[in-house]
Write an enzyme that holds these catalytic residues in place. Structure first.
Site, PDB file in Angstrom:
ATOM      1  N   PRO A  22      -5.145 -20.459  14.506  1.00 45.67           N
ATOM      2  CA  PRO A  22      -5.524 -19.824  15.770  1.00 45.67           C
ATOM      3  C   PRO A  22      -4.428 -18.880  16.264  1.00 45.67           C
ATOM      4  O   PRO A  22      -3.380 -18.736  15.612  1.00 45.67           O
ATOM      5  CB  PRO A  22      -5.672 -21.018  16.717  1.00 45.67           C
ATOM      6  CG  PRO A  22      -4.669 -21.995  16.203  1.00 45.67           C
ATOM      7  CD  PRO A  22      -4.683 -21.834  14.707  1.00 45.67           C
ATOM      8  N   SER A  25      -0.192 -19.438  16.375  1.00 46.57           N
ATOM      9  CA  SER A  25       0.164 -20.501  15.431  1.00 46.57           C
ATOM     10  C   SER A  25       1.317 -20.099  14.509  1.00 46.57           C
ATOM     11  O   SER A  25       1.768 -20.907  13.702  1.00 46.57           O
ATOM     12  CB  SER A  25      -1.067 -20.914  14.616  1.00 46.57           C
ATOM     13  OG  SER A  25      -1.555 -19.824  13.862  1.00 46.57           O
ATOM     14  N   GLY A  26       1.777 -18.846  14.637  1.00 44.72           N
ATOM     15  CA  GLY A  26       2.919 -18.422  13.822  1.00 44.72           C
ATOM     16  C   GLY A  26       2.539 -17.749  12.510  1.00 44.72           C
ATOM     17  O   GLY A  26       3.361 -17.679  11.592  1.00 44.72           O
ATOM     18  N   HIS A  64       4.601 -13.040  18.329  1.00 46.92           N
ATOM     19  CA  HIS A  64       4.759 -13.332  19.758  1.00 46.92           C
ATOM     20  C   HIS A  64       6.173 -13.783  20.077  1.00 46.92           C
ATOM     21  O   HIS A  64       6.607 -13.718  21.218  1.00 46.92           O
ATOM     22  CB  HIS A  64       3.744 -14.394  20.192  1.00 46.92           C
ATOM     23  CG  HIS A  64       2.334 -13.902  20.131  1.00 46.92           C
ATOM     24  ND1 HIS A  64       1.479 -14.223  19.094  1.00 46.92           N
ATOM     25  CD2 HIS A  64       1.629 -13.081  20.940  1.00 46.92           C
ATOM     26  CE1 HIS A  64       0.311 -13.629  19.294  1.00 46.92           C
ATOM     27  NE2 HIS A  64       0.378 -12.935  20.399  1.00 46.92           N
ATOM     28  N   GLU A  95      -3.502  -9.560  10.521  1.00 43.87           N
ATOM     29  CA  GLU A  95      -4.719  -9.393  11.337  1.00 43.87           C
ATOM     30  C   GLU A  95      -5.936  -9.058  10.466  1.00 43.87           C
ATOM     31  O   GLU A  95      -6.714  -8.150  10.773  1.00 43.87           O
ATOM     32  CB  GLU A  95      -4.499  -8.305  12.404  1.00 43.87           C
ATOM     33  CG  GLU A  95      -3.287  -8.520  13.300  1.00 43.87           C
ATOM     34  CD  GLU A  95      -3.477  -9.594  14.376  1.00 43.87           C
ATOM     35  OE1 GLU A  95      -4.500 -10.332  14.355  1.00 43.87           O
ATOM     36  OE2 GLU A  95      -2.579  -9.702  15.225  1.00 43.87           O
ATOM     37  N   CYS A 154      -3.031 -29.659  26.723  1.00 48.80           N
ATOM     38  CA  CYS A 154      -2.579 -31.043  26.564  1.00 48.80           C
ATOM     39  C   CYS A 154      -1.386 -31.216  25.613  1.00 48.80           C
ATOM     40  O   CYS A 154      -0.851 -32.314  25.497  1.00 48.80           O
ATOM     41  CB  CYS A 154      -3.735 -31.919  26.082  1.00 48.80           C
ATOM     42  SG  CYS A 154      -4.127 -31.708  24.341  1.00 48.80           S
TER      43      CYS A 154
HETATM   44  P1  ADP Z   1       0.199 -15.594  15.437  1.00 44.40           P
HETATM   45  O1  ADP Z   1       0.473 -14.419  14.533  1.00 44.40           O
HETATM   46  O2  ADP Z   1      -0.397 -16.767  14.711  1.00 44.40           O
HETATM   47  O3  ADP Z   1      -0.620 -15.219  16.658  1.00 44.40           O
HETATM   48  P2  ADP Z   1       2.994 -15.365  16.140  1.00 44.40           P
HETATM   49  O4  ADP Z   1       3.755 -15.448  14.846  1.00 44.40           O
HETATM   50  O5  ADP Z   1       2.770 -13.983  16.699  1.00 44.40           O
HETATM   51  O6  ADP Z   1       1.613 -16.144  15.977  1.00 44.40           O
HETATM   52  O7  ADP Z   1       3.729 -16.193  17.276  1.00 44.40           O
HETATM   53  C1  ADP Z   1       4.148 -17.518  17.110  1.00 44.40           C
HETATM   54  C2  ADP Z   1       5.093 -17.837  18.257  1.00 44.40           C
HETATM   55  O8  ADP Z   1       4.378 -17.814  19.476  1.00 44.40           O
HETATM   56  C3  ADP Z   1       5.707 -19.214  18.232  1.00 44.40           C
HETATM   57  O9  ADP Z   1       6.829 -19.290  17.404  1.00 44.40           O
HETATM   58  C4  ADP Z   1       6.072 -19.432  19.688  1.00 44.40           C
HETATM   59  O10 ADP Z   1       7.361 -18.877  19.954  1.00 44.40           O
HETATM   60  C5  ADP Z   1       5.082 -18.576  20.449  1.00 44.40           C
HETATM   61  N1  ADP Z   1       4.051 -19.318  21.194  1.00 44.40           N
HETATM   62  C6  ADP Z   1       3.533 -18.955  22.388  1.00 44.40           C
HETATM   63  N2  ADP Z   1       2.553 -19.793  22.774  1.00 44.40           N
HETATM   64  C7  ADP Z   1       2.428 -20.731  21.822  1.00 44.40           C
HETATM   65  C8  ADP Z   1       1.575 -21.871  21.622  1.00 44.40           C
HETATM   66  N3  ADP Z   1       0.631 -22.220  22.512  1.00 44.40           N
HETATM   67  N4  ADP Z   1       1.727 -22.608  20.501  1.00 44.40           N
HETATM   68  C9  ADP Z   1       2.679 -22.277  19.592  1.00 44.40           C
HETATM   69  N5  ADP Z   1       3.503 -21.224  19.712  1.00 44.40           N
HETATM   70  C10 ADP Z   1       3.396 -20.436  20.807  1.00 44.40           C
HETATM   71 MG    MG Z   2      -0.237 -12.470  14.506  1.00 46.18          MG
HETATM   72 ZN    ZN Z   3      -5.703 -30.061  24.074  1.00 47.20          ZN
END
Ligand code: ADP
Ligand code: MG
Ligand code: ZN
Length: 203
Positions: A22, A25-26, A64, A95, A154
Site C-alpha cells: 500500500p 509501505s516503503g 516519502h 509507480e 491502530c
Molecule cells: P511508498 O513508495 O510505498 O509509498 P515510500 O518509500 O515513499 O513508500 O515511503 C516510506 C516512508 O514513509 C517510511 O519509511 C516512513 O518514513 C514514511 N511513512 C509515513 N507514513 C507511514 C505509514 N503510515 N507507515 C509506514 N511508513 C510511513
Molecule cells: Mg512510492
Molecule cells: Zn488498523
C-alpha cells in the site's frame, strides 16, 4: 543454444523483481536501495516513472522519507523498452500502477533480454481491488516483495490504502477524480480500511 555445455553461459539471466504494497509501505525506498546497490556494483541502471506522477519533483523518483534519485519520465510503457534498449543492465520502474497494461509485456521482454527489472507499484487501489497490471507483473515476476506500512488508525501492519475525501472515507463508486474535493490517503490495516458501498460476498 549449445547442448551439453549448460554452464558456459556468461551472462546472468534477466529477472523481474516486483515490490508491492500500500501507500507509505516503503516501495520507493526499497527501489532506491536496490538501484544504489546495482550502481555500486558498476551496473548501468536506468530509472523510469510515469509522467502522470508529479507529486514531488518531476524528474526524480522520491520516497516519502526523503530519498530521491533521478528518473526518466515516460508517458507510455513501450517507451521504457525503447529508451533502455541495449543501454541498461538494470531497469527500475516506479509507480507501475499508473502505466498502461503494456507494462507487463515490457517487463517480460526486458527480462527475456537479460535485463534485471525492478518494478514497484500499488497492488490494490483505495477500494482494495487489484491494480490489474501490477497483479499481472506480480504473477510473472521471478521474485515478489510485499511490504506493509503502519496503520494510521491502530498501528497494526497496514496492507491497504485508505482514500479520504473531505474528511470521510471515499465510497466504492466515487469517481477517481473529484473536482474541488480535499483528498488524502492513509495506510490502514484490513480492519480499519473502510469502503462504504463495497459489498461483501454473501453465501
Ligand atoms: P511508498 O513508495 O510505498 O509509498 P515510500 O518509500 O515513499 O513508500 O515511503 C516510506 C516512508 O514513509 C517510511 O519509511 C516512513 O518514513 C514514511 N511513512 C509515513 N507514513 C507511514 C505509514 N503510515 N507507515 C509506514 N511508513 C510511513
Ligand atoms: Mg512510492
Ligand atoms: Zn488498523
Amino acid at each position: 543454444m549449445k547442448r551439453g555445455n549448460a554452464l558456459a553461459k556468461p551472462e546472468a539471466p534477466g529477472r523481474i523483481e516486483a515490490i508491492v504494497g500500500p501507500m507509505y509501505s516503503g516501495k520507493t525506498e526499497e527501489l532506491i536501495r536496490r538501484v544504489r546497490r546495482a550502481r555500486i556494483a558498476g551496473l548501468e541502471v536506468q530509472v523510469f516513472k510515469p509522467a502522470i506522477d508529479d507529486r514531488y519533483s518531476v524528474r526524480q523518483v522520491s520516497s516519502h522519507a526523503g530519498g530521491r534519485i533521478d528518473a526518466i519520465l515516460v508517458t507510455r510503457a513501450v517507451e521504457v523498452l525503447r529508451t533502455s534498449a541495449g543501454a541498461a543492465d538494470v531497469v527500475a520502474i516506479d509507480e507501475a500502477q499508473f502505466f498502461d497494461e503494456a507494462i507487463v509485456r515490457v517487463c517480460d521482454t526486458l527480462a527475456e533480454n537479460g535485463v534485471r527489472v525492478i518494478v514497484a507499484g500499488l497492488d490494490t487501489d483505495f477500494r482494495g481491488e487489484p491494480f490489474i497490471q501490477v497483479a499481472k507483473v506480480m504473477a510473472i515476476a521471478d521474485h515478489v516483495t510485499k511490504l506493509d506500512a503502519v496503520c494510521e488508525v491502530c498501528g497494526a501492519p497496514a496492507t491497504r490504502s485508505q482514500r479520504i475525501i473531505n474528511g470521510v472515507p471515499a465510497r466504492f463508486d466515487d469517481p477517481i477524480v473529484l473536482v474541488g474535493a480535499k483528498e488524502s490517503y492513509q495506510a490502514r490495516c484490513r480492519r480499519c480500511h473502510v469502503v462504504p458501498g463495497k459489498e461483501a460476498l454473501s453465501v
